[in-house]
Design an enzyme around this catalytic site. Structure first.
Site, PDB file in Angstrom:
ATOM      1  N   HIS A  77      -0.050  -8.183  -2.136  1.00  0.00           N
ATOM      2  CA  HIS A  77      -1.407  -8.719  -1.969  1.00  0.00           C
ATOM      3  C   HIS A  77      -1.946  -9.412  -3.224  1.00  0.00           C
ATOM      4  CE1 HIS A  77      -1.138  -6.174   1.477  1.00  0.00           C
ATOM      5  NE2 HIS A  77      -2.397  -6.342   1.830  1.00  0.00           N
ATOM      6  N   CYS A 101       7.705  -6.102   0.210  1.00  0.00           N
ATOM      7  CA  CYS A 101       6.804  -5.006  -0.178  1.00  0.00           C
ATOM      8  C   CYS A 101       7.322  -4.326  -1.455  1.00  0.00           C
ATOM      9  CB  CYS A 101       6.759  -4.000   0.969  1.00  0.00           C
ATOM     10  SG  CYS A 101       5.692  -2.610   0.669  1.00  0.00           S
ATOM     11  N   CYS A 122       2.580  -6.170  -6.269  1.00  0.00           N
ATOM     12  CA  CYS A 122       2.133  -5.830  -4.914  1.00  0.00           C
ATOM     13  C   CYS A 122       1.988  -7.142  -4.151  1.00  0.00           C
ATOM     14  CB  CYS A 122       0.789  -5.106  -4.985  1.00  0.00           C
ATOM     15  SG  CYS A 122       0.036  -4.847  -3.369  1.00  0.00           S
ATOM     16  N   ASP A 142       7.529  -6.468   5.417  1.00  0.00           N
ATOM     17  CA  ASP A 142       6.438  -5.953   4.583  1.00  0.00           C
ATOM     18  C   ASP A 142       5.696  -4.881   5.370  1.00  0.00           C
ATOM     19  OD1 ASP A 142       4.688  -5.813   2.336  1.00  0.00           O
ATOM     20  OD2 ASP A 142       3.185  -6.862   3.517  1.00  0.00           O
ATOM     21  N   SER A 143       4.928  -4.090   4.640  1.00  0.00           N
ATOM     22  CA  SER A 143       4.116  -3.065   5.305  1.00  0.00           C
ATOM     23  C   SER A 143       3.027  -3.698   6.176  1.00  0.00           C
ATOM     24  CB  SER A 143       3.477  -2.172   4.243  1.00  0.00           C
ATOM     25  OG  SER A 143       2.748  -2.972   3.335  1.00  0.00           O
ATOM     26  N   GLU A 203      -7.297  -7.653   2.050  1.00  0.00           N
ATOM     27  CA  GLU A 203      -7.312  -7.555   3.521  1.00  0.00           C
ATOM     28  C   GLU A 203      -8.649  -8.054   4.076  1.00  0.00           C
ATOM     29  OE1 GLU A 203      -4.957  -5.520   5.686  1.00  0.00           O
ATOM     30  OE2 GLU A 203      -3.511  -5.675   4.047  1.00  0.00           O
TER      31      GLU A 203
HETATM   32  N1  DGL Z   1       2.924  -4.336   0.671  1.00  0.00           N
HETATM   33  C1  DGL Z   1       2.448  -3.310  -0.229  1.00  0.00           C
HETATM   34  C2  DGL Z   1       3.130  -3.490  -1.587  1.00  0.00           C
HETATM   35  O1  DGL Z   1       3.543  -4.573  -1.969  1.00  0.00           O
HETATM   36  C3  DGL Z   1       0.944  -3.338  -0.388  1.00  0.00           C
HETATM   37  C4  DGL Z   1       0.183  -2.828   0.814  1.00  0.00           C
HETATM   38  C5  DGL Z   1       0.529  -1.394   1.143  1.00  0.00           C
HETATM   39  O2  DGL Z   1       0.092  -0.467   0.415  1.00  0.00           O
HETATM   40  O3  DGL Z   1       1.230  -1.199   2.111  1.00  0.00           O
HETATM   41  O4  DGL Z   1       3.268  -2.522  -2.300  1.00  0.00           O
END
Ligand code: DGL
Length: 246
Positions: free
Chosen positions: A184, A72, A182, A9-10, A152
């Site tokens: 999050h 992600c 997403c 993930d990012s 976050e």
């Molecule tokens: N992990 C990213 C997503 O699911 C969300 C956070 C980001 O913008 O990196 O798109």
């Protein structure tokens, strides 16, 4: 046999997918890599997201994993084909599983569907394309980017979140389904459900479990899973969040 998996993930948000994988005991080992030094991906352009994703794939080559899951959505929107080309093991994103989960939940092609995602995911229109291929047409997408920093900051309820929801949802009338597109957003599911009490939420973590079970026949239930957590910056923060979320 797929026993060990890499989850990419990012940042820390992909732990929402890890949580579902752990609950369903699908793997004996999960190696998680969060690119916390470069998060967020959701505001970056496609070339940057592809480059970062290929670099993350290199990281997993240090481990004997049988598959890499990109938790992600922004990566799943732009980099899946490139990752597949560069990898000798299966790569699984979260967008196709999300669409399949929706199909499993309803035969009604008139169902109204709201997709929530980052700018990158919404701009890619990948959910829309796949949903339209399956015959759905009543689709709306909104880039609810403010939700990412709220999560976050561990803001899962309260005034600021409610103001953000009023801002984004002012023109939306009770969708039948909301895709939490997403990593999050599953952490906001209680708040989103209170705002739209009649909508069914589609969560990437649950969707991917169904998908892995159906497509890869991964059914083995491992009582113990060795979870290894790595981050490109501040791994202690990732470990702290993991303690709270998982
Ligand atoms: N992990 C990213 C997503 O699911 C969300 C956070 C980001 O913008 O990196 O798109």
């Amino acid at each position: 046999m797929i026993k060990r998996v890499g989850v990419f993930d990012s940042g820390v948000g992909g732990l929402s997918v890890v949580k579902s994988l752990l609950e369903h005991k699908l793997f004996s080992e999960i190696v998680y890599f969060g690119d916390t030094a470069r998060v967020p991906y959701g505001i970056k352009d496609s070339n940057t997201i592809i480059r970062y994703s290929l670099e993350a794939l290199e990281f997993f080559k240090n481990f004997d994993v049988d598959m890499v899951i990109t938790a992600c959505n922004s990566v799943s929107a732009y980099a899946i084909e490139e990752l597949k080309e560069a990898s000798s093991i299966p790569i699984c994103g979260v967008i196709e599983p999300g669409v399949k989960a929706l199909e499993l939940h309803t035969p009604n092609k008139n169902a109204s569907i709201l997709i929530l995602g980052t700018n990158a995911t919404v701009r890619s229109q990948k959910y829309e394309r796949l949903l339209k291929n399956e015959g759905f047409f009543n689709i709306k997408s909104i880039a609810t980017s403010l939700f990412v920093p709220l999560v976050e900051e561990e803001i899962f309820e309260g005034e600021i979140l409610e103001a953000a929801m009023r801002h984004y949802f002012k023109d939306i009338k009770n969708p039948d389904f909301i895709i939490l597109g997403c990593t999050h957003f599953p952490l906001l599911q209680n708040a989103i459900s209170s705002y739209f009490p009649n909508s069914k939420l589609i969560h990437s973590g649950e969707a991917i479990v169904e998908y892995l079970e159906n497509k890869y026949k991964i059914k083995k239930r491992y009582d113990n899973c060795d979870l290894k957590l790595f981050a490109s910056e501040n791994p202690d923060h990732l470990k702290k969040i993991a303690k709270v979320w998982l």
